[in-house]
Write a protein that holds these residues in place. Structure first.
Motif, mmCIF file in Angstrom:
data_model
loop_
_atom_site.group_PDB
_atom_site.id
_atom_site.type_symbol
_atom_site.label_atom_id
_atom_site.label_comp_id
_atom_site.label_asym_id
_atom_site.label_seq_id
_atom_site.Cartn_x
_atom_site.Cartn_y
_atom_site.Cartn_z
ATOM 1 N N ALA A 190 0.842 -1.206 0.000
ATOM 2 C CA ALA A 190 0.000 0.000 0.000
ATOM 3 C C ALA A 190 0.873 1.250 0.000
ATOM 4 N N ASP A 191 1.988 1.190 0.775
ATOM 5 C CA ASP A 191 2.934 2.326 0.815
ATOM 6 C C ASP A 191 3.560 2.545 -0.560
ATOM 7 N N ILE A 192 3.866 1.440 -1.257
ATOM 8 C CA ILE A 192 4.463 1.534 -2.598
ATOM 9 C C ILE A 192 3.486 2.207 -3.573
ATOM 10 N N LEU A 193 2.227 1.800 -3.526
ATOM 11 C CA LEU A 193 1.219 2.413 -4.400
ATOM 12 C C LEU A 193 1.087 3.902 -4.127
ATOM 13 N N GLU A 194 1.110 4.229 -2.849
ATOM 14 C CA GLU A 194 1.007 5.653 -2.464
ATOM 15 C C GLU A 194 2.220 6.428 -2.962
ATOM 16 N N ALA A 195 3.430 5.814 -2.807
ATOM 17 C CA ALA A 195 4.667 6.471 -3.244
ATOM 18 C C ALA A 195 4.692 6.617 -4.770
ATOM 19 N N GLN A 196 4.232 5.578 -5.484
ATOM 20 C CA GLN A 196 4.187 5.636 -6.953
ATOM 21 C C GLN A 196 3.231 6.732 -7.436
ATOM 22 N N THR A 197 2.124 6.852 -6.731
ATOM 23 C CA THR A 197 1.152 7.906 -7.065
ATOM 24 C C THR A 197 1.788 9.281 -6.880
ATOM 25 N N SER A 198 2.541 9.414 -5.770
ATOM 26 C CA SER A 198 3.223 10.695 -5.491
ATOM 27 C C SER A 198 4.259 10.999 -6.560
ATOM 28 N N VAL A 199 5.012 9.973 -6.974
ATOM 29 C CA VAL A 199 6.040 10.163 -8.008
ATOM 30 C C VAL A 199 5.397 10.646 -9.306
ATOM 31 N N MET A 200 4.296 10.009 -9.697
ATOM 32 C CA MET A 200 3.596 10.406 -10.920
ATOM 33 C C MET A 200 3.114 11.852 -10.816
#
Length: 273
Positions: free
Chosen positions: A75-85
């Motif tokens: 879930a943290d990875i998805l959140e971080a990927q969203t932030s990167v995008m």
């Protein structure tokens, strides 16, 4: 009423009753000895099974925690990927170098966060794999222990069933005999029996010695035992002593054996002459 009957018993009757009680208790002990170590083995297996169940439950809880950690990290990875995008999209609209540097650092930080989460996921998955193997081993051990317990219980139940009728009869006889014995004497007998290694609280004289500890008994004391005037205990082991004839035990008299041996030796000498 029971007390009056106990008081009226002579020393001879008391000793006879005590010896009958000892015989019945020894028979019960013998039935219990047929079970051997089975009751202890059953108890040990039950304890081990309970321990294995607790261990398996603990391992499963640890697996659940690691799986939750994996889920949280994903879930943290998805959140971080969203932030990167989002930060990458914002790079197209920056107005100065300062905003560009800030967004670049955020992208870098979120990328490192993703790498860290992936590392933790790999570690957790490895732990899950190890715990699953550990759980499998304990589950197999549990199954083996439960099968062994079933066999031991079945064996123990068969032995108990074989001796139950006789043991019940002996227990009834023990209760009847105990009502005939003076409470103080009975308490002393039980205390002696409890402390004795072989469970014998009263023993008969064997070859001029105590039938419990096999220490020699002085002639005068043997005479007192045969007189049945008072309850006499062994001065070495503390067991109550009874005359073998009173106990209904047939024994060879040492004097007779010596006479027979002597006659044989005299005959040999005459033959040689």
């Amino acid at each position: 009423m029971a007390r009056r009957e106990n008081a009226e018993l002579s020393v001879e009757e008391k000793l006879k009753t005590l010896f009958q009680l000892q015989t019945s208790l020894s028979a019960i002990d013998e039935n219990k000895s047929l079970r051997g170590e089975l009751p202890l083995e059953v108890q040990d297996l039950e304890d081990e099974i309970e321990g294995l169940k607790i261990r398996i439950e603990k391992i499963q809880n640890e697996i659940d925690e690691f799986q939750k950690a994996v889920s949280d990290r994903k879930a943290d990875i998805l959140e971080a990927q969203t932030s990167v995008m989002r930060y990458k999209n914002q790079l197209d609209d920056v107005k100065n170098n300062r905003e560009y540097d800030t967004l670049s650092k955020e992208i870098e930080f979120q990328t490192l966060e993703i790498e860290l989460c992936n590392k933790k996921i790999r570690e957790a998955q490895q732990k899950i794999k190890e715990k699953m193997l550990e759980k499998e081993k304990n589950v197999n051990d549990l199954e083996d222990h439960e099968n062994e317990l079933d066999l031991k219980r079945s064996e123990l139940d068969d032995i108990i069933e074989e001796t139950r009728a006789e043991e019940d009869r002996l227990k009834i006889k023990v209760k009847e005999l105990e009502t005939k014995i003076d409470p103080r004497l009975l308490a002393s007998f039980k205390r002696i029996r409890k402390n004795a290694r072989n469970g014998l609280g009263i023993v008969y004289v064997q070859r001029d010695a105590c039938g419990g500890c096999f220490n020699k008994i002085p002639p005068q004391r043997q005479l007192d035992i045969k007189m049945h005037k008072k309850v006499i205990v062994c001065e070495y082991c503390g067991r109550i002593l009874i005359d073998p004839e009173l106990a209904g035990i047939k024994t060879d008299k040492p004097g007779e054996e010596k006479k027979k041996t002597r006659k044989r030796s005299i005959r040999r000498k005459k033959d040689e002459e």
